[in-house]
Scaffold this motif. Structure first.
Motif, PDB file in Angstrom:
ATOM      1  N   LYS A 105       0.820  -1.220   0.000  1.00  0.00           N
ATOM      2  CA  LYS A 105       0.000   0.000   0.000  1.00  0.00           C
ATOM      3  C   LYS A 105       0.854   1.270   0.000  1.00  0.00           C
ATOM      4  N   LEU A 108      -0.318   4.921  -0.825  1.00  0.00           N
ATOM      5  CA  LEU A 108      -1.051   5.798   0.094  1.00  0.00           C
ATOM      6  C   LEU A 108      -0.156   6.815   0.796  1.00  0.00           C
ATOM      7  N   SER A 140       3.010  -1.414  -4.244  1.00  0.00           N
ATOM      8  CA  SER A 140       1.570  -1.176  -4.256  1.00  0.00           C
ATOM      9  C   SER A 140       0.995  -2.307  -5.087  1.00  0.00           C
ATOM     10  N   ALA A 141       0.422  -3.283  -4.389  1.00  0.00           N
ATOM     11  CA  ALA A 141      -0.127  -4.442  -5.099  1.00  0.00           C
ATOM     12  C   ALA A 141      -1.249  -3.982  -6.014  1.00  0.00           C
ATOM     13  N   THR A 169      -5.247 -11.082   7.285  1.00  0.00           N
ATOM     14  CA  THR A 169      -6.285 -10.632   6.358  1.00  0.00           C
ATOM     15  C   THR A 169      -6.187  -9.116   6.214  1.00  0.00           C
ATOM     16  N   ASN A 170      -6.585  -8.647   5.042  1.00  0.00           N
ATOM     17  CA  ASN A 170      -6.664  -7.206   4.775  1.00  0.00           C
ATOM     18  C   ASN A 170      -5.362  -6.498   4.440  1.00  0.00           C
ATOM     19  N   SER A 174      -3.921 -11.102  -1.212  1.00  0.00           N
ATOM     20  CA  SER A 174      -4.513 -11.648  -2.443  1.00  0.00           C
ATOM     21  C   SER A 174      -4.184 -10.749  -3.633  1.00  0.00           C
ATOM     22  N   THR A 175      -4.313  -9.449  -3.434  1.00  0.00           N
ATOM     23  CA  THR A 175      -4.005  -8.514  -4.525  1.00  0.00           C
ATOM     24  C   THR A 175      -2.537  -8.667  -4.929  1.00  0.00           C
ATOM     25  N   LYS A 242      -7.847   5.733   1.026  1.00  0.00           N
ATOM     26  CA  LYS A 242      -8.077   5.181  -0.314  1.00  0.00           C
ATOM     27  C   LYS A 242      -7.082   5.760  -1.306  1.00  0.00           C
TER      28      LYS A 242
HETATM   29  P1  GDP Z   1      -6.052  -9.884   1.868  1.00  0.00           P
HETATM   30  O1  GDP Z   1      -7.155 -10.060   2.859  1.00  0.00           O
HETATM   31  O2  GDP Z   1      -4.741  -9.720   2.540  1.00  0.00           O
HETATM   32  O3  GDP Z   1      -6.009 -10.913   0.804  1.00  0.00           O
HETATM   33  O4  GDP Z   1      -6.316  -8.465   1.201  1.00  0.00           O
HETATM   34  P2  GDP Z   1      -6.970  -8.042  -0.191  1.00  0.00           P
HETATM   35  O5  GDP Z   1      -6.046  -8.333  -1.322  1.00  0.00           O
HETATM   36  O6  GDP Z   1      -8.340  -8.589  -0.281  1.00  0.00           O
HETATM   37  O7  GDP Z   1      -6.995  -6.449   0.026  1.00  0.00           O
HETATM   38  C1  GDP Z   1      -7.546  -5.872   1.195  1.00  0.00           C
HETATM   39  C2  GDP Z   1      -7.918  -4.435   0.911  1.00  0.00           C
HETATM   40  O8  GDP Z   1      -6.762  -3.661   0.667  1.00  0.00           O
HETATM   41  C3  GDP Z   1      -8.788  -4.266  -0.335  1.00  0.00           C
HETATM   42  O9  GDP Z   1      -9.729  -3.267  -0.075  1.00  0.00           O
HETATM   43  C4  GDP Z   1      -7.796  -3.829  -1.409  1.00  0.00           C
HETATM   44  O10 GDP Z   1      -8.419  -3.043  -2.406  1.00  0.00           O
HETATM   45  C5  GDP Z   1      -6.816  -3.027  -0.596  1.00  0.00           C
HETATM   46  N1  GDP Z   1      -5.478  -3.057  -1.188  1.00  0.00           N
HETATM   47  C6  GDP Z   1      -4.749  -4.132  -1.536  1.00  0.00           C
HETATM   48  N2  GDP Z   1      -3.557  -3.762  -2.052  1.00  0.00           N
HETATM   49  C7  GDP Z   1      -3.529  -2.415  -2.012  1.00  0.00           C
HETATM   50  C8  GDP Z   1      -2.558  -1.421  -2.416  1.00  0.00           C
HETATM   51  O11 GDP Z   1      -1.471  -1.702  -2.912  1.00  0.00           O
HETATM   52  N3  GDP Z   1      -2.901  -0.119  -2.216  1.00  0.00           N
HETATM   53  C9  GDP Z   1      -4.099   0.242  -1.683  1.00  0.00           C
HETATM   54  N4  GDP Z   1      -4.344   1.548  -1.539  1.00  0.00           N
HETATM   55  N5  GDP Z   1      -5.020  -0.650  -1.298  1.00  0.00           N
HETATM   56  C10 GDP Z   1      -4.750  -1.960  -1.473  1.00  0.00           C
END
Ligand code: GDP
Length: 366
Positions: A105, A108, A140-141, A169-170, A174-175, A242
């Motif tokens: 992230k 951000l 930044s995934a 989580t979060n 996954s991203t 965001k």
């Molecule tokens: P997981 O629970 O670790 O698999 O997380 P997710 O891949 O589902 O992402 C969790 C939240 O973080 C989602 O709302 C994504 O859109 C957000 N997110 C993931 N990667 C990034 C990133 O690189 N930048 C930002 N700003 N948000 C991200």
């Protein structure tokens, strides 16, 4: 007795009740001869990893299983929530394996943040928590920033071994994996294979890296101290930035307080008129008041004037952490929310955060 149907992808027992949990498949899919859970379906057809959470017990079994292998462990953390997204006990489970730390992230952060300082801070935090990070990378995934570089470094560091990606989580795990899959150029058909982990109901999804080795996605564990658990899904939008955060400068007199929504509080106790810079989501409401009125205001207005959370019942009581700031440009970090930079030394402050949420000091990143 009815035979338990298992997913042909990951081997998880199929269930039709809870979409967020392991083995979920829509009821209509049970009519088919072979059943595949939604998580494997999405991976197979859309190259998309979906996160599922596990019981702490299963998770520990998976982590200790990783310790017994010869592999590279890639741990993803959210740079806004380093402590909250740390996997408790991971130092015990890594074994002799190398660890790469990924701070996600990075999009951000304000442009003025010094990235080297951030990676150094992450390294030293990891060391404090008992883990030596072989390398630390910022990505930044979501935007794809830094992923190509990380894909190359993973390939180098793994030296032909398997790779396990772990994270709460979060954090964006996954991203991150979905982005890596694109970088690795893995063929869609190749993707869905499974590996059995002894002692758990779960077979890990693996993504082949070459003939002999693979990258394994492990399910995210829930860290109960994450700020994110104290607010509703809708309110999470207010605390999780965001887009790039804009620092906000406050000139405070002694004995003034800033409330960060109703989730945290920053008291300026003594030190003359000074400036403080808040680095939190642009959508989070910051309320300034006199220190002497702060307790009463919180008692009477948590959930309305001071929100999120709008439903304060789930919020643990705020715990007070008092500090004398000795160095100029010190960040007071409230995990999961952001940080307040104290520009000048010689001031006394107290930060209040829900019990369990880490409050730490670090040299300013800017
Ligand atoms: P997981 O629970 O670790 O698999 O997380 P997710 O891949 O589902 O992402 C969790 C939240 O973080 C989602 O709302 C994504 O859109 C957000 N997110 C993931 N990667 C990034 C990133 O690189 N930048 C930002 N700003 N948000 C991200």
């Amino acid at each position: 007795m009815k035979e338990q149907i298992k997913c042909i992808g990951c081997g998880a027992p199929i269930q039709t009740e809870n979409k967020e949990e392991l083995g979920y498949a829509p009821p209509s899919s049970l009519k088919r001869d072979v059943v595949i859970c939604q998580r494997c379906f999405r991976l197979k057809h859309y190259n998309e990893i979906q996160d599922v959470s596990l019981t702490d017990d299963d998770y520990r079994k998976i982590l200790s299983g990783i310790g017994d292998t010869d592999a590279l462990v890639v741990k993803v953390v959210d740079i806004f929530d380093f402590n909250g997204s740390w996997l408790p006990g991971i130092h015990r489970y890594i074994g002799r394996n190398k660890l790469m730390l990924i701070g996600n992230k990075v999009d951000l952060l304000p442009k003025s943040v010094n990235k080297n300082r951030l990676t150094q801070w992450m390294s030293s935090m990891a060391r404090e928590l008992g883990v030596k990070a072989e390398e630390v990378h910022l990505v930044s995934a979501a935007k794809g920033t830094g992923l190509l570089d990380v894909a190359e470094r993973i390939d180098e560091l793994r030296g032909g071994r398997d790779v396990y990606v772990v994270g709460c989580t979060n954090v964006g795990k996954s991203t991150f994996i979905n982005g890596l899959i694109k970088q690795l150029g893995t063929e869609q058909e190749d993707i869905i294979t499974t590996s059995h982990f002894p002692g758990t109901t779960l077979n890990l999804i693996d993504i082949p890296l070459d003939e002999e080795s693979a990258l394994f996605d492990t399910p995210g564990i829930i860290n109960h101290h994450q700020m994110a658990h104290f607010v509703s899904k809708d309110e999470l939008k207010f605390i999780m930035p965001k887009k790039e955060i804009k620092p906000m400068v406050f000139q405070l007199n002694e004995a003034q307080t800033l409330f960060l929504g109703g989730l945290a509080r920053f008291d300026y106790i003594s030190g003359g008129r000074r400036s403080f810079v808040c680095h939190v989501s642009n959508d989070l409401n910051i309320h300034r008041t006199k220190l002497e009125n702060a307790d009463e205001l919180y008692q009477n207005h948590l959930g309305d004037l001071l929100s999120p959370p709008s439903e304060p019942d789930n919020l643990p009581p705020l715990k007070r952490h008092e500090f004398t700031i000795k160095e100029k440009d010190t960040d007071v970090v409230i995990s999961g929310l952001g940080w307040v930079t104290v520009k000048e030394p010689g001031v006394r402050i107290a930060a209040h955060a829900p019990e369990g949420v880490a409050v730490t000091l670090r040299p300013s990143l800017i």
